[in-house]
Scaffold this motif. Structure first.
Motif, mmCIF file in Angstrom:
data_model
loop_
_atom_site.group_PDB
_atom_site.id
_atom_site.type_symbol
_atom_site.label_atom_id
_atom_site.label_comp_id
_atom_site.label_asym_id
_atom_site.label_seq_id
_atom_site.Cartn_x
_atom_site.Cartn_y
_atom_site.Cartn_z
ATOM 1 N N ALA A 13 -11.766 4.630 -0.728
ATOM 2 C CA ALA A 13 -12.149 5.983 -1.165
ATOM 3 C C ALA A 13 -12.152 6.949 0.011
ATOM 4 O O ALA A 13 -13.127 7.648 0.267
ATOM 5 C CB ALA A 13 -13.508 5.960 -1.857
ATOM 6 N N PRO A 15 -9.639 10.189 1.687
ATOM 7 C CA PRO A 15 -9.014 11.310 0.981
ATOM 8 C C PRO A 15 -7.811 10.905 0.132
ATOM 9 O O PRO A 15 -7.602 11.469 -0.944
ATOM 10 C CB PRO A 15 -8.607 12.262 2.109
ATOM 11 N N ALA A 16 -7.020 9.926 0.585
ATOM 12 C CA ALA A 16 -5.841 9.518 -0.194
ATOM 13 C C ALA A 16 -6.266 8.867 -1.512
ATOM 14 O O ALA A 16 -5.794 9.237 -2.592
ATOM 15 C CB ALA A 16 -4.982 8.550 0.628
ATOM 16 N N GLY A 17 -7.185 7.889 -1.413
ATOM 17 C CA GLY A 17 -7.610 7.153 -2.605
ATOM 18 C C GLY A 17 -8.353 8.039 -3.592
ATOM 19 O O GLY A 17 -8.087 7.995 -4.807
ATOM 20 N N LYS A 43 -17.837 4.946 6.280
ATOM 21 C CA LYS A 43 -17.161 4.197 7.345
ATOM 22 C C LYS A 43 -16.028 5.006 7.974
ATOM 23 O O LYS A 43 -15.284 4.495 8.801
ATOM 24 C CB LYS A 43 -16.579 2.906 6.770
ATOM 25 N N PHE A 46 -12.723 10.940 11.749
ATOM 26 C CA PHE A 46 -11.496 11.591 12.216
ATOM 27 C C PHE A 46 -11.906 12.602 13.266
ATOM 28 O O PHE A 46 -13.096 12.705 13.608
ATOM 29 C CB PHE A 46 -10.698 12.188 11.047
ATOM 30 N N GLY A 48 -11.594 16.091 13.346
ATOM 31 C CA GLY A 48 -12.493 17.037 12.778
ATOM 32 C C GLY A 48 -11.973 18.183 11.984
ATOM 33 O O GLY A 48 -12.754 18.988 11.532
ATOM 34 N N ARG A 49 -10.662 18.317 11.728
ATOM 35 C CA ARG A 49 -10.224 19.495 11.002
ATOM 36 C C ARG A 49 -9.181 19.110 9.936
ATOM 37 O O ARG A 49 -8.278 18.309 10.192
ATOM 38 C CB ARG A 49 -9.609 20.477 11.997
ATOM 39 N N ILE A 129 -17.975 -2.789 -2.058
ATOM 40 C CA ILE A 129 -17.127 -3.903 -2.493
ATOM 41 C C ILE A 129 -15.863 -3.901 -1.648
ATOM 42 O O ILE A 129 -15.161 -2.881 -1.583
ATOM 43 C CB ILE A 129 -16.729 -3.756 -3.987
ATOM 44 N N GLY A 184 -9.124 5.892 18.688
ATOM 45 C CA GLY A 184 -9.887 7.128 18.866
ATOM 46 C C GLY A 184 -11.378 6.841 18.921
ATOM 47 O O GLY A 184 -11.866 5.943 18.225
ATOM 48 N N HIS A 279 -11.987 4.535 15.690
ATOM 49 C CA HIS A 279 -11.052 4.257 14.586
ATOM 50 C C HIS A 279 -9.630 4.212 15.121
ATOM 51 O O HIS A 279 -9.341 4.800 16.156
ATOM 52 C CB HIS A 279 -11.157 5.372 13.545
ATOM 53 N N ILE A 281 -5.572 5.161 14.751
ATOM 54 C CA ILE A 281 -4.752 6.224 14.167
ATOM 55 C C ILE A 281 -3.276 5.820 14.286
ATOM 56 O O ILE A 281 -2.805 5.542 15.383
ATOM 57 C CB ILE A 281 -5.077 7.577 14.839
ATOM 58 N N GLY A 301 -1.367 7.457 2.141
ATOM 59 C CA GLY A 301 -2.198 7.871 3.282
ATOM 60 C C GLY A 301 -1.906 7.091 4.559
ATOM 61 O O GLY A 301 -0.758 6.743 4.851
ATOM 62 N N ARG A 315 -2.174 15.958 12.098
ATOM 63 C CA ARG A 315 -2.325 16.052 10.648
ATOM 64 C C ARG A 315 -2.335 14.672 10.033
ATOM 65 O O ARG A 315 -1.417 13.894 10.263
ATOM 66 C CB ARG A 315 -1.154 16.846 10.060
ATOM 67 N N GLY A 316 -3.357 14.351 9.304
ATOM 68 C CA GLY A 316 -3.412 13.105 8.549
ATOM 69 C C GLY A 316 -4.057 13.347 7.200
ATOM 70 O O GLY A 316 -3.615 12.804 6.180
ATOM 71 N N ALA A 320 -2.615 12.539 3.575
ATOM 72 C CA ALA A 320 -3.320 11.566 2.723
ATOM 73 C C ALA A 320 -3.510 12.152 1.321
ATOM 74 O O ALA A 320 -3.234 11.486 0.304
ATOM 75 C CB ALA A 320 -4.666 11.203 3.356
HETATM 76 C C1 LIG Z 1 -9.700 9.837 16.179
HETATM 77 C C2 LIG Z 1 -8.984 10.415 14.987
HETATM 78 C C3 LIG Z 1 -8.819 11.791 14.899
HETATM 79 C C4 LIG Z 1 -8.176 12.349 13.796
HETATM 80 N N1 LIG Z 1 -8.137 13.706 13.681
HETATM 81 C C5 LIG Z 1 -7.607 14.267 12.570
HETATM 82 C C6 LIG Z 1 -7.698 15.663 12.351
HETATM 83 O O1 LIG Z 1 -8.335 16.405 13.098
HETATM 84 N N2 LIG Z 1 -7.079 16.174 11.247
HETATM 85 C C7 LIG Z 1 -6.422 15.381 10.331
HETATM 86 O O2 LIG Z 1 -5.895 15.902 9.353
HETATM 87 N N3 LIG Z 1 -6.363 14.036 10.511
HETATM 88 C C8 LIG Z 1 -6.945 13.463 11.581
HETATM 89 N N4 LIG Z 1 -6.926 12.105 11.729
HETATM 90 C C9 LIG Z 1 -6.230 11.289 10.728
HETATM 91 C C10 LIG Z 1 -7.036 11.163 9.426
HETATM 92 O O3 LIG Z 1 -8.338 10.738 9.714
HETATM 93 C C11 LIG Z 1 -6.393 10.162 8.494
HETATM 94 O O4 LIG Z 1 -5.025 10.470 8.373
HETATM 95 C C12 LIG Z 1 -7.025 10.154 7.114
HETATM 96 O O5 LIG Z 1 -8.362 9.784 7.176
HETATM 97 C C13 LIG Z 1 -6.290 9.160 6.205
HETATM 98 O O6 LIG Z 1 -6.954 9.061 4.976
HETATM 99 P P1 LIG Z 1 -6.817 7.731 4.108
HETATM 100 O O7 LIG Z 1 -7.547 8.008 2.829
HETATM 101 O O8 LIG Z 1 -5.413 7.319 4.031
HETATM 102 O O9 LIG Z 1 -7.538 6.596 4.949
HETATM 103 P P2 LIG Z 1 -9.084 6.472 5.446
HETATM 104 O O10 LIG Z 1 -9.681 7.814 5.615
HETATM 105 O O11 LIG Z 1 -9.033 5.558 6.591
HETATM 106 O O12 LIG Z 1 -9.780 5.770 4.204
HETATM 107 C C14 LIG Z 1 -9.567 4.408 3.895
HETATM 108 C C15 LIG Z 1 -10.732 3.931 3.053
HETATM 109 O O13 LIG Z 1 -10.471 2.617 2.600
HETATM 110 C C16 LIG Z 1 -11.662 1.836 2.724
HETATM 111 N N5 LIG Z 1 -11.229 0.439 2.781
HETATM 112 C C17 LIG Z 1 -10.482 -0.153 3.751
HETATM 113 N N6 LIG Z 1 -10.243 -1.449 3.446
HETATM 114 C C18 LIG Z 1 -10.848 -1.674 2.246
HETATM 115 C C19 LIG Z 1 -10.963 -2.823 1.406
HETATM 116 N N7 LIG Z 1 -10.379 -4.005 1.728
HETATM 117 N N8 LIG Z 1 -11.692 -2.704 0.272
HETATM 118 C C20 LIG Z 1 -12.288 -1.524 -0.081
HETATM 119 N N9 LIG Z 1 -12.211 -0.416 0.680
HETATM 120 C C21 LIG Z 1 -11.486 -0.478 1.818
HETATM 121 C C22 LIG Z 1 -12.302 2.374 4.008
HETATM 122 O O14 LIG Z 1 -13.673 2.064 4.110
HETATM 123 C C23 LIG Z 1 -12.036 3.876 3.855
HETATM 124 O O15 LIG Z 1 -13.048 4.521 3.109
HETATM 125 C C24 LIG Z 1 -7.612 11.511 12.802
HETATM 126 C C25 LIG Z 1 -7.776 10.122 12.891
HETATM 127 C C26 LIG Z 1 -8.479 9.583 13.953
HETATM 128 C C27 LIG Z 1 -8.688 8.100 14.005
#
Ligand SMILES: Cc1cc2nc3c(=O)[nH]c(=O)nc-3n(C[C@H](O)[C@H](O)[C@H](O)COP(=O)(O)OP(=O)(O)OC[C@H]3O[C@@H](n4cnc5c(N)ncnc54)[C@H](O)[C@@H]3O)c2cc1C
Length: 431
Positions: A13, A15-17, A43, A46, A48-49, A129, A184, A279, A281, A301, A315-316, A320
């Protein structure tokens, strides 16, 4: 078992999920969003923006209800070298008015809000879970296993973030190589709002985003960041994992040095560290994008490597969100055809290509290679700070014209004009 079968089970859960769950649930589909953390976002970290465009398409005017910190009005890039630094600062106040350009935010609050939007739309959200495995029948993903529980779905959406175990278990992705990811670390440092505004010359609740290059990573590939929130600043470092390994540095030590650097310490002086997190990246761009779909599964994502790091922007979040939306649309298209096979879900790539996700990653496909150039993190910050210092120094020495000052610095840096020209050309055409 049939009544327990979901249209989609979404793992993670972030932003992508949550976006995928929101879009599917809003169209009336049975969706289960599973998160291993106690709350969505608990958990997640990032820098911050978040750039607004992707979410605004899905939840128009989301800023009226989402927990956000400050709209970013000021961008600062700082090259650091010991006692010297050079900053470029740009302010645009149109960014702070609807439809807004980007907001700083805190993930614990923002991710919980986005998941609650999915829940309001009708998705089932299950926290605490961890999905351990996929259920596979005749080579096709048919559901997930979490502990003793097994749940079935037409499609599983792997939204489990960087180094996706789910995509690996489906045979779509491989474990990353260290040079493809960065590590990071970030501290959230509490400060009074007016102190933050004063230090960054911000009006009211406007925010700033500052990136640092050079001494903060000891010349390794990566950089520092500072994003201003309402009552805190998010300060952190990102360093390529292979470089860290090779140089035997510990990131917490680098972070301590960064915080006490004379050009950084005044920005956080008097602050209280409220949170520390770390975390991975993904930063290899297209080169680390796995197979995006298979029979009964789609990857979104960070799990799909959808992050763009150009050095001057990261950008991430928007990738996502947009890929979560694309996955939801692909699942709906597959459902209308009654075909959740790899072929039926193939429309996912087409939707991504029509959106900015694959367009931008393809456009900037050489950006990761550009970032591998050590001169960006060693020679150029040193050259720029030395040149700027020479430009502003008046000490009675014989004067020289600007061109001579530049050439003298280039000569002393032992860079060579041809290398400078090649790097400049690449920067101008690859970024
Ligand atoms: C240091 C750092 C700085 C960043 N700065 C920026 C920024 O300023 N701007 C920007 O746009 N992007 C930034 N990013 C990138 C951005 O954080 C990610 O691209 C974005 O969070 C991706 O979203 P996501 O939903 O794909 O994954 P995530 O946000 O990682 O979410 C994954 C989710 O899956 C859950 N999960 C994992 N495994 C399991 C499992 N087996 N069962 C159940 N749940 C599970 C996790 O707990 C988490 O909630 C940064 C990243 C880092 C590490």
């Amino acid at each position: 078992m049939a009544e327990d079968k979901f249209t989609a089970i979404i793992v993670g859960a972030g932003p992508a999920g949550s976006t995928a769950a929101y879009v599917l649930a809003k169209e009336g589909h049975e969706v289960l969003l599973i998160e291993k953390g106690a709350q969505p976002g608990s958990k997640n970290m990032f820098g911050g923006r978040m750039y607004c465009h992707a979410l605004n398409r899905i939840i128009p005017n989301f800023w009226e209800e989402a927990p956000l910190e400050r709209p970013v009005a000021r961008e600062i890039i700082t090259l650091l070298d010991g006692d010297q630094s050079v900053s470029v600062s740009c302010q645009d106040l149109t960014w702070t008015r609807p439809p807004y350009h980007s907001f700083t935010l805190l993930r614990a609050e923002f991710d919980a809000w986005l998941a609650s939007k999915a829940e309001e739309a009708g998705a089932m959200v299950a926290c605490n879970i961890r999905v351990d495995d996929l259920l596979i029948d005749s080579g096709r993903v048919v559901g997930i296993r979490a502990g003793e529980d097994e749940m079935l779905a037409d499609v599983v959406i792997a939204a489990d973030g960087a180094n996706s175990v789910i995509a690996q278990k489906a045979g779509l992705a491989q474990m990353f190589a260290p040079h493809q990811v960065a590590t990071g670390v970030k501290e959230i440092i509490e400060l009074p709002p007016e102190t933050i505004s004063q230090r960054f010359q911000l009006d009211g609740n406007n925010g700033a985003a500052q990136l640092f290059v050079g001494a903060c990573t000891k010349g390794m590939q990566g950089g520092g960041f500072l994003y201003t929130n309402k009552n805190s600043s998010s300060l952190g470092l990102v360093v390529n994992a292979a470089e860290l390994q090779r140089n035997q540095y510990r990131l917490p030590d680098l972070m301590e040095d960064f915080k006490t650097h004379p050009h950084v310490a005044p920005l956080i002086e008097g602050g209280r560290v409220a949170e520390y997190s770390a975390h991975l990246i993904p930063e290899a761009g297209l080169a680390m994008v796995p197979q995006l779909y298979g029979d009964g599964i789609v990857v979104v994502g960070d799990a799909a490597g959808f992050v763009l790091n150009l050095g001057y922007l990261v950008r991430g979040m928007d990738f996502a969100i947009a890929s979560g939306e694309a996955a939801a649309r692909a699942v709906m298209a597959a459902k209308s055809q009654g075909d959740f096979s790899r072929q039926g879900l193939g429309i996912y790539r087409k939707i991504l290509k029509e959106s900015f996700v694959l367009r931008d990653l393809e456009f900037y496909r050489r950006a990761p290679e550009f970032q591998e150039n050590p001169r960006l993190f060693q020679t150029y910050p040193r050259l720029a700070t030395a040149f700027a210092s020479r430009l502003f120094t008046v000490d009675g020495s014989p004067p020289v014209h600007l061109l001579q000052k530049i050439l003298r610095e280039i000569k002393e840096s032992r860079l060579g004009l041809s290398r400078l020209a090649i790097d400049g050309w690449r920067g101008a055409t690859w970024l």
